[in-house]
Design an enzyme around this catalytic site. Sequence first.
Site, PDB file in Angstrom:
ATOM      1  N   ASP A  18       0.843  -1.181   0.000  1.00 37.01           N
ATOM      2  CA  ASP A  18       0.000   0.000   0.000  1.00 37.01           C
ATOM      3  C   ASP A  18       0.887   1.242   0.000  1.00 37.01           C
ATOM      4  OD1 ASP A  18      -0.679   0.797   3.410  1.00 37.01           O
ATOM      5  OD2 ASP A  18       0.876  -0.531   2.663  1.00 37.01           O
TER       6      ASP A  18
ATOM      7  N   HIS B 284       1.177  -9.240  -2.950  1.00 41.60           N
ATOM      8  CA  HIS B 284       0.163  -8.196  -2.779  1.00 41.60           C
ATOM      9  C   HIS B 284       0.794  -6.815  -2.915  1.00 41.60           C
ATOM     10  CE1 HIS B 284      -3.400  -6.279  -1.040  1.00 41.60           C
ATOM     11  NE2 HIS B 284      -2.569  -5.552  -0.301  1.00 41.60           N
TER      12      HIS B 284
ATOM     13  N   ASP C  81       0.002 -17.918  -3.692  1.00 43.83           N
ATOM     14  CA  ASP C  81       0.659 -16.872  -4.480  1.00 43.83           C
ATOM     15  C   ASP C  81      -0.395 -16.136  -5.307  1.00 43.83           C
ATOM     16  OD1 ASP C  81       2.531 -15.260  -5.700  1.00 43.83           O
ATOM     17  OD2 ASP C  81       2.997 -16.733  -7.268  1.00 43.83           O
TER      18      ASP C  81
END
Length: 837
Positions: free
Chosen positions: A340, A658, A706
Site C-alpha cells: 500500500d 500483494h 501466491d
Amino acid sequence: MTRCRAALLALLTMVALSPATAAHAADEGPEQIVNGTFDTGTAPWWGTSNVTLAVDEGRLCADIPGGTANPWDVIIGQNDIPLVEGETYAYRFFASATPAKVGRALIQLPVDPWTQYLSAAPEMSDSGNSSSYTFTAPVSLPNSQVVFQLGGSAEPWRFCMDDVSLKGGAEPEVYEPDTGPRVRVNMVGYLPTGPKKATVVTTATTALDWELKNAANETVAKGTTTPKGVDASSGQNVHTLDFSAYRRTGKDYTITADGETSRPFDIDAGIYDQLPADALKFYYTQRSGIEILDSLRPGYGRPAGHVGVAPNQGDVSVPCQPGVCDYSLNVKGGWYDAGDHGKYVVNGGISVFQLMAAYERDKAAFKDGQLNIPESGNGRPDILDEARWEQEFLLSMQVPDGKPFAGMAHHKIHDQNWTGLPLLPHLDPQLRELHPTSTAATLNLAATAAQAARLFAPYDAAFAAKNLQAARKAWAAAKVNPARYADPNDGTGGGAYSDDNVTDEFYWAAAELYITTGEKQFKDFILASPHHTGDIWRDRGFDWGNTAQLGRLDLATVPNGLPDRARVRQSVIEGAEKYLAIQKAHPYGLPYNPPDFDWGSNNLVLNNMVVMAMAFDLTGQEKYRAAVREGMDYILGRNALNQSYVTGYGEVASKNQHSRWYARQLDPALPNPPRGTLSGGPNSSIQDPLAQRLLQGCKPQFCYIDHIESWATNELTINWNSPLAWVSAFLADKGERSDCRVRYITHGSGTFAAQVVIENTGRHTVDGWSLRWSFLSGQRVRQDWGAQLSQSGSVVTARGESKIRPGKSVTFGFTGTNPWGPNPAPEVFHLNGERCR
C-alpha cells in the site's frame, strides 16, 4: 504490513471452474440474475453517473472514462440478489474490453462496509472471455449486489458483457496447490563446500535409495535417505537426502528418490553473488517522492508518488488527524512500507537498521554503483544512499521544537481511507494524515539515527551530526513519555503497528547511542535493562515489535567498551545454539518451528538465521555458517509447497505478491514485483478472505497462496526484504578464514597513534600482504610507517611487501584523527582477503 478493512478486502474469493463444470453446476438452481442476456434492454442493471449503459448487438456495453483512480470509481451492477447461507453458487458471464483489461467482478453487501462474498479479477480481451467461478455464501441476504468495478484506468476504454448468470446448487471446489515433484530442493542451488540436503515426501517409513544426476543425466552420486517421520508443520511424512559430500560444480543437477525427480538446481560457488544486490534493488522501486526511472529499472518506471501533483494531495505538507496536532510536516520521501502507500516509522526503523547493519558487518563488500540508483557515482556505497532515503523520512517524522511532544516521532503517515488494487502511487487521491506520536516510533528514530550518525560520518559530517542530534532529542523525549502506545484500533487506511511494551526499543536505542557516543548514561541504561541479561531469543524470531535482539547483536559485534561484552557475545552464541537445535530437529531443516506460523514467517526464519550467522562471525565455527546455508534452502524451494518465495529465483517462485503497483495479475500493463522480492510466506492465521476461502484447516507450511489478493500470506514489505538482503550478503561472503592474529594498540583520542602487529599463526609463509579493517565512524589515517595505507570511507587497507614466516610477525603504524565519539580498536581484520581467526 497492510491490514485492510472489511469494506475493502473482505474477499471471500472464488475457485475458478472450467466452463463445462460451471455450466453443469449452474443448471441445478434457479437463476438469480434478472435480464442477464439483455434481451429486454439494460434494466434493472445500473451504472455510476460517469457511464451510460446501452445494448449493442445483444450485449450491455459502456464507454469507461479514463483518469479514475480506484476500481470503484466506475461501477455497473444489479441489486436485490438473494443469497442463502451455506449455499454454493456458480457465477458466470462473458465480458470484453477494448483494449484488453483485467476487471473486478464482485458479489457483495450493498451498503457499508460493502463486505464482498465473491471477488474475481477476470481477464477481458477485445474479442471477449467467458469466466466461471464458484463461492459459498457465508450469510443469508435478500439484497446482495452484483457489480463490475471498472475504474482505475488512465485511458478510456470500452466494456461489454453478456450471459450473466448466478445459480445455486453448485459443487464446492477443493483447493489443491500444485506442489510438483515430491523431491524438494533449493531450486537456485547449493554451494560446493556447504551442506546439500533435499527432502522427499513419501509414505515409506524405511530408508530409500537416491541418485544425483548431472545435466547429461549421468548418475554422479548415490545414497540412502534418512526417514524423519511426520513433519507437524506440513503433515507430510518425509525423508532427508544428504548429498553434501558431492562438491563438483555444474548446472541443472537433479536428484531422484522414490520414483520422483526434483526440479533442477546448480552447484556453484557464486549462486548467491547476485541476490544481495537484487534484494537491495527492491528498495528503489519502493521509493516515495521521486520518479522511478525506467532507464534504471526497465519496466518499473513511474512518476513520483505523493509529491502534491494532482490527483495526489501529497506528502509535502501533511496535516495530523483531527485533534492530534496543529501543524503540518513535509514528510516527502522514504519507502512505501508494503503493498500500500503507507509509511510507518516502526517498520521503517528495523528495515533501514538491517540495511545499515549489513553494511556495518563488512563495509568493504558494498560499493558505489552496485545498485544502479540515481545516487550511484557520488562516492558513497549505494547501500548507504538507499538507507539515507528512508532515514531522511524518519527524521522528518520528528515533532518540531516548541510543539507538544517535541522530539518524539509520529507513528505513521498514510491515506485517510483504504485504496483499492491496482493503484499507482502518483494516482492516489486520498488525503494523507500524520498519526499520533508513539514511544516505539520515537525509539526507532533514536536507534537508527544513532547508527546513521557513525556510519555516515566519513561521508557527510553534517548529515551525521543531524542524525546524532535527532537521536539525542528522541531519546530524551521517550524518557519523558515512556508509555505513549500506538492505538491498536487505528487501522483505517493503514496498518496499526501497535506495541504496548517498548522496553525492548529502549534497550535497542540505548545500545546504538552507546556504541556511537560511548557515554556513561547509555551504558548504565543498558546494564540496568532486563533485556541485557534475559533470554531474548524467541522461537519465533525478532521483528519490528521485538527489537531487543537488534541491540544485543550490535553490542556483541560492533566494537564498544561495554564491561560485560564477553558475556554478551556468549549470549549470541547461545541464541544461535537454540536455533541450531530447532533446525536439526525439523524434518525440513527449518530454524523456526512454532505450532502455528506467523504473519511474515519468512522474515522470522531469516532473522533467526541472522543470529546463527553472527555466531559464525564471533566463533568461526562452521556449524553456524552451514546452518544459515541450509536455512536458505527452505526460502528457495525446499519446503512443503516446493516453491521459492523470492521472485525470479527458482523454477517456480512467488510472483503475485500483494501490491498496488506491482499488480500484473490485475492489470497486464503493470509489472510483477521486481526480481529479489521476498513474499511474507505461510501464515496460519490466514486473515485475508481469499486465504480463508481456500486454506481453511491448512497445516502451517500450506497456509500460503501466491495471489495478489492474499495480503496475509503473500505481501511484500520493506522489513521482509531487509533480512533477505542481510542474509544473502552473508551467504555471498565466502567467509574463508586465514591463519593470522592482529594486535591493534592506540594512544590518544582526538589525534591518535596506532601500532598494528600481524602474526602468522599458520604453517605457510605469507609472501606480500594486504591487511584490511574498518573504523567505527569518522576516524581518518594521516601518516603511516612500515606499510602503505589507503582509506575509503571507514575502510582502511595497509599493504606491505615483506614476507611473514610461520610464527613470525610484522609491525606497522600510523597516526590518525578522530573528530568525535569513541575510538575502539577494530576487531575484524582481513589478511589478503581472508578473515583472521
